[in-house]
Design an enzyme around this catalytic site. Sequence first.
Site, PDB file in Angstrom:
ATOM      1  CD  GLN A   1      -3.818  -4.901   9.162  1.00  0.00           C
ATOM      2  OE1 GLN A   1      -3.567  -4.476  10.039  1.00  0.00           O
ATOM      3  NE2 GLN A   1      -2.875  -4.248   7.891  1.00  0.00           N
TER       4      GLN A   1
ATOM      5  CG  ASP B   1      -4.271   2.937   8.762  1.00  0.00           C
ATOM      6  OD1 ASP B   1      -3.022   3.067   9.755  1.00  0.00           O
ATOM      7  OD2 ASP B   1      -4.271   1.769   8.319  1.00  0.00           O
TER       8      ASP B   1
ATOM      9  CE  LYS C   1      -0.865  -1.474  11.365  1.00  0.00           C
ATOM     10  NZ  LYS C   1      -2.030  -1.636   9.795  1.00  0.00           N
TER      11      LYS C   1
END
Length: 313
Positions: free
Chosen positions: A97, A120, A53
């Site tokens: 994460q 996200d 990422k």
Amino acid sequence: MVAKIIDGHAVARQVRAQCRDISDSLKAGGVTPGLAVIIVGNDPASKVYVANKIKACSEVGLSSTVYAFEAGVEGAVVEAEIERLNADPTVHGILVQLPLPKHFDVRRVLGAISIDKDVDGFHLYNVGGLVLGDTVFPPCTPFGVQKMLEFENIRIEGQNVVVVGASNIVGKPMALMLMQQDATVCICHAKTRDLAQFTILADILVVAAGRPNLITKEMVRTGAVVIDVGINRLPDGRLVGDVDFEGVRQKASYITPVPGGVGPMTVTMLVYNTVHAAKRQADKLGKLGKLAGVKTGESVESLPKAYQAPVPA
Ligand code: NAP
């Protein structure tokens, strides 16, 4: 019939080029889009995902910072860091994460992220918005699939879509997103009886179960579009999806490979969401004069209209 292979890297390159253009124009106006990534513990796979990422961000000219915590850290400490990042105007996107260690209340942590920065798309507001069709940031993997279908001009309206897998991060949001585009959607999961009787009806089959070779050519209708989200590491080290690629390829009209299909799109849509988060925040700074973070529990009705606007395509 031999299927056309949808090249995830090619679609990702195109989307990233668009992101770079937006990022460049934001930078010209003094705003560098910034992503904050929170990682807890030492899971090797998570570390690889985070590194990918960060790399994708730097390729498109975004700034990114990793906030790493020991596995034993209290949830409250991570939430406090999120609150600090919510208020930091140089940070436009925040992601945590997953998975988090077992002692974490994952929903609570994800709910602490400002919906303006929830790149996200896992905050309850964004998840709920999928039902109403006004999500600010769609979750990256199904969003990537949607972009791939768009890239190939594959019609969705009126098509029979079967989604195999009903997780919160892939299957369910995927089904909702395609339903919003007027597909007729069926969701299958591990308890579905006779999976093949559903998959055979699909004009578009999206598979996200995490089971190698779950979908064989007998289960696929001739001419179907087959999107393989699965990523499985075989004992011999090979990476495969959930679909018997060689068999199904002989019958489908389009198919995504693994690797090189949906995978590159997931990280690309994170970049896309982050750049659009920066753009939304920059626009709002102009309009409202300040950045108002939206807290967990705040009702949608209480939000300024700007919060409710969908991300421009
Ligand atoms: P998950 O949370 O484990 O969910 C798997 C889903 O598949 C569940 O709904 C499960 O049903 C269903 N399922 C399992 N076995 C099945 C079977 N035999 N028949 C029908 N349905 C079955 O996994 P996930 O996070 O959604 O990920 C799914 C796959 O996509 C994994 O391989 C993952 O690595 C991959 N993935 C790829 C990307 C990418 O960027 N390409 C991103 C995310 C995930 P139940 O609900 O009944 O248990």
